[in-house]
Design a protein around this motif. Sequence first.
Motif, short mmCIF file in Angstrom:
data_model
loop_
_atom_site.label_atom_id
_atom_site.label_comp_id
_atom_site.label_asym_id
_atom_site.label_seq_id
_atom_site.Cartn_x
_atom_site.Cartn_y
_atom_site.Cartn_z
N VAL A 39 0.87 -1.17 0.00
CA VAL A 39 0.00 0.00 0.00
C VAL A 39 0.91 1.22 0.00
N LEU A 40 0.68 2.10 -0.96
CA LEU A 40 1.46 3.32 -1.07
C LEU A 40 0.53 4.52 -0.95
N TYR A 41 1.08 5.60 -0.41
CA TYR A 41 0.31 6.81 -0.17
C TYR A 41 0.90 7.95 -0.99
N PRO A 42 0.15 8.45 -1.98
CA PRO A 42 0.67 9.60 -2.75
C PRO A 42 0.84 10.79 -1.81
N GLU A 43 1.96 11.47 -1.94
CA GLU A 43 2.22 12.62 -1.08
C GLU A 43 1.12 13.68 -1.22
N ALA A 44 0.58 13.83 -2.42
CA ALA A 44 -0.51 14.79 -2.63
C ALA A 44 -1.73 14.42 -1.80
N GLU A 45 -1.98 13.12 -1.60
CA GLU A 45 -3.10 12.68 -0.78
C GLU A 45 -2.87 13.03 0.69
N LEU A 46 -1.64 12.91 1.15
CA LEU A 46 -1.34 13.28 2.54
C LEU A 46 -1.58 14.77 2.75
N LEU A 47 -1.19 15.58 1.78
CA LEU A 47 -1.42 17.02 1.88
C LEU A 47 -2.91 17.34 1.86
N ARG A 48 -3.68 16.65 1.02
CA ARG A 48 -5.13 16.84 0.97
C ARG A 48 -5.76 16.50 2.32
N TYR A 49 -5.35 15.37 2.88
CA TYR A 49 -5.88 14.93 4.16
C TYR A 49 -5.54 15.95 5.26
N GLU A 50 -4.33 16.44 5.27
CA GLU A 50 -3.92 17.42 6.28
C GLU A 50 -4.74 18.71 6.15
N ARG A 51 -5.02 19.12 4.91
CA ARG A 51 -5.85 20.33 4.71
C ARG A 51 -7.26 20.12 5.27
#
Length: 64
Positions: A39-51
């Motif tokens: 399972v990999l997490y796109p860095e853009a998804e982490l930023l979206r989640y943090e926002r």
Amino acid sequence: MRYLTTSEVAERYRTAESTVRYWRQIKKGPRGIKVGKRVLYPEAELLRYERTLIAGQEEWGLAS
């Protein structure tokens, strides 16, 4: 695009890998994608989640 492993996500959020896996199981936290057995997490998804956490759109996350 950069992808992070479960271990890297756990380190980023200062939590255990098992917690990141649990978030995925209950459909909370950043969304990961399955690539083979990993399972990999796109860095853009982490930023979206943090926002969403900062904006208060998630029901749990940042301490008050």
